[in-house]
Design a protein around this motif. Structure first.
Motif, PDB file in Angstrom:
ATOM      1  N   GLY A   1       1.945  -1.820 -12.635  1.00 19.06           N
ATOM      2  CA  GLY A   1       2.997  -0.803 -12.588  1.00 19.06           C
ATOM      3  C   GLY A   1       2.441   0.608 -12.645  1.00 19.06           C
ATOM      4  N   CYS A   2       3.340   1.579 -12.698  1.00 20.72           N
ATOM      5  CA  CYS A   2       2.918   2.981 -12.705  1.00 20.72           C
ATOM      6  C   CYS A   2       4.021   3.835 -13.313  1.00 20.72           C
ATOM      7  N   ASN A   3       3.583   4.864 -14.081  1.00 23.38           N
ATOM      8  CA  ASN A   3       4.557   5.773 -14.706  1.00 23.38           C
ATOM      9  C   ASN A   3       4.561   7.149 -14.070  1.00 23.38           C
TER      10      ASN A   3
ATOM     11  N   PHE B   1       5.502   8.381 -10.963  1.00 22.99           N
ATOM     12  CA  PHE B   1       6.645   8.803 -10.155  1.00 22.99           C
ATOM     13  C   PHE B   1       6.312   9.951  -9.202  1.00 22.99           C
ATOM     14  N   CYS B   2       5.278   9.763  -8.407  1.00 18.62           N
ATOM     15  CA  CYS B   2       5.042  10.707  -7.311  1.00 18.62           C
ATOM     16  C   CYS B   2       6.296  10.615  -6.436  1.00 18.62           C
ATOM     17  N   THR B   3       6.742  11.762  -5.923  1.00 23.53           N
ATOM     18  CA  THR B   3       8.094  11.771  -5.352  1.00 23.53           C
ATOM     19  C   THR B   3       8.237  10.965  -4.058  1.00 23.53           C
ATOM     20  N   TYR B   4       7.092  10.630  -3.419  1.00 21.11           N
ATOM     21  CA  TYR B   4       7.148   9.886  -2.160  1.00 21.11           C
ATOM     22  C   TYR B   4       6.986   8.385  -2.372  1.00 21.11           C
ATOM     23  N   CYS B   5       6.692   7.965  -3.602  1.00 24.31           N
ATOM     24  CA  CYS B   5       6.151   6.613  -3.798  1.00 24.31           C
ATOM     25  C   CYS B   5       7.170   5.647  -4.403  1.00 24.31           C
ATOM     26  N   ILE B   6       7.175   4.454  -3.868  1.00 25.35           N
ATOM     27  CA  ILE B   6       8.143   3.448  -4.301  1.00 25.35           C
ATOM     28  C   ILE B   6       7.561   2.517  -5.371  1.00 25.35           C
TER      29      ILE B   6
HETATM   30  S1  SF4 Z   1       1.172   7.268  -5.619  1.00 21.91           S
HETATM   31 FE1  SF4 Z   1       2.626   5.766  -6.509  1.00 21.91          FE
HETATM   32  S2  SF4 Z   1       1.315   4.279  -7.521  1.00 21.91           S
HETATM   33 FE2  SF4 Z   1       0.047   6.087  -7.143  1.00 21.91          FE
HETATM   34  S3  SF4 Z   1       0.207   7.329  -9.003  1.00 21.91           S
HETATM   35 FE3  SF4 Z   1       1.824   8.066  -7.637  1.00 21.91          FE
HETATM   36  S4  SF4 Z   1       3.631   6.858  -8.207  1.00 21.91           S
HETATM   37 FE4  SF4 Z   1       1.879   5.785  -9.082  1.00 21.91          FE
END
Ligand code: SF4
Length: 444
Positions: free
Chosen positions: A154-156, A158-163
């Protein structure tokens, strides 16, 4: 019984596919590379780009015929697409030949769901987010000499383009001892190289600290994991993917410098060279901060080889922003860059931004960035001429071994098939944009 498994996307999916095959083997399945032989067809999907999803739907279309020819055939969808909101509805409408949809959180339920379908219980689905990490699932690994080891899920960010945060859930770290024990196990089985995997490996341990009232997780940091893995005898190289610039702390730079087994390849996705666009992407650093980080790493790890990811055509990106990306490529000197056109993903903030860039313009920008990067890659590869690299041979074809150097450069050199899985000292004789050619100074 035979299974055909198609894996899309990143190494996290490749690792999940190893687990899927391990569980299926325990059920009595054997892997086949031919769909027509399969009793079970599984698609382990990716949803980072819209194109990848379209590919899956068009492939599901071709599977309709297989199902008609073999009514007992079970078709399943797992991975990130299977976790998307509304995917169940969409699959029922567009691909009713699919028998099961299993999201990213409960892979261990796959055997039970297959049995349910075979037992006549009809369409099965599970998208529940548990946050739980299930350890010790079986796996079938394609290479004996290298292994993928998950450290976070998982990931916290929240880059605005990323799902990813929506389909893989919030960041969870495995316990340090579980990772080390799996690492030792893989090395005991013959792995000489480990790849630690996570969406943001540098954040490893953060959630453990948060969750542990008595601070048991205190020592669980990525830097500490590297120090501990360095101690594993017979392990020769440690790689990791992916590093987020935001969490690349001094302790990690020190650990890389201190641990000779840790690869000098640093994949550090920048995404854009424009501070304005980086802010809109919610990347958590500016152009200047990124460049300062590269500088700090180079000071302590002078042999570091940087690679990166670039997105062109983010909403509102101007020619000036694009130029900032191109000059940043030149300034850092990346060995290679994965370059992508921005692809709006439903449910992410950037997809709602007004100033979407037309496809034709995105293509032109992609070409410009790729051309700039190709020049840099060739120049850096030419600088390696005459140098001797430490290379793990990963494959053999017709008298030629191919492998990766410490800086992750791909190099081909003459050798025997028996050299696969061993390290070689290879002198660089020819430099091309994406690959090197060399000759061996012997196997270690
Ligand atoms: S690009 Fe997506 S997976 Fe990578 S750090 Fe940003 S939100 Fe997380």
């Amino acid at each position: 019984m035979q299974v055909y498994l198609a894996t899309y996307g990143c190494q996290a999916n490749e690792r999940d596919s190893e687990t899927i095959l391990g569980m299926l083997e325990q059920m009595g399945y054997r892997e086949t590379k031919k769909e027509e032989e399969a009793d079970l067809i599984l698609l382990n999907t990716c949803s980072i780009r819209e194109k990848a999803e379209q590919k899956v739907f068009s492939y599901l279309g071709t599977l309709k015929q297989y199902k008609q020819d073999k009514p007992g055939l079970v078709i399943g969808l797992c991975g990130c697409m299977a976790q998307e909101t509304d995917m169940i509805k969409l699959i029922r409408r567009r691909a009713p030949q699919v028998d099961l949809v299993l999201g990213t959180h409960k892979l261990h339920r796959l055997p039970e769901m297959i049995r349910n379908v075979q037992g006549g219980l009809g369409f099965q689905w599970d998208q529940e987010e548990t946050g739980e990490i299930v350890e010790a699932l079986p796996a079938i690994r394609p290479y004996p000499f290298k292994a993928l080891v998950n450290i976070t899920y998982g990931c916290n960010n929240f880059c605005t383009y990323c799902i990813v945060p929506y389909v893989r859930g919030r960041e969870r770290s495995r316990r340090l001892e579980d990772i080390l024990s799996e690492s030792r196990q893989r090395v005991a089985e013959g792995a000489v190289e480990l790849m630690y995997l996570g969406q943001n490996v540098n954040a490893y341990g953060k959630t453990l600290k948060d969750e542990s009232a008595d601070n048991k997780g205190k020592e669980a940091s990525f830097a500490n994991l590297l120090y501990r893995a360095q101690e594993i005898k017979e392990l020769e190289r440690i790689r990791y993917m992916t590093s987020h610039p935001r969490d690349f702390g001094e302790d990690l730079i020190r650990a890389i410098a201190d641990c000779p087994k840790v690869s000098r390849h640093i994949h550090l996705p920048v995404q854009s060279g424009s501070s304005r666009i980086l802010r809109q992407m919610n990347r958590g650093y500016s152009r200047e901060e990124y460049l300062a980080l590269v500088e700090r790493i180079r000071r302590q790890v002078p042999e570091a080889v940087f690679t990166t990811d670039i997105i062109v055509g983010f909403p509102g990106e101007t020619d000036e922003d694009l130029q900032d990306t191109i000059t940043l490529l030149d300034q850092v000197g990346f060995d290679s860059a994965f370059t992508f056109m921005y692809s709006p993903r439903q449910g992410t903030p950037a997809a709602k931004l007004a100033e979407q860039i037309p496809l034709r313009e995105k293509k032109a920008r992609l070409q410009a960035v790729m051309a700039a990067q190709a020049g840099n890659s060739l120049r850096l590869h030419q600088e390696l001429l005459g140098q001797t690299l430490h290379v793990l041979a990963e494959s053999w074809d017709n008298g030629v071994l191919s492998g990766r150097a410490d800086g992750n450069q791909l190099i081909h050199f003459p050798g025997e098939a028996s050299g696969v899985g061993a390290f070689h000292q290879v002198k660089v004789k020819e430099a091309q944009t994406w690959t090197l050619k060399g000759e061996t100074h012997g196997q270690e």
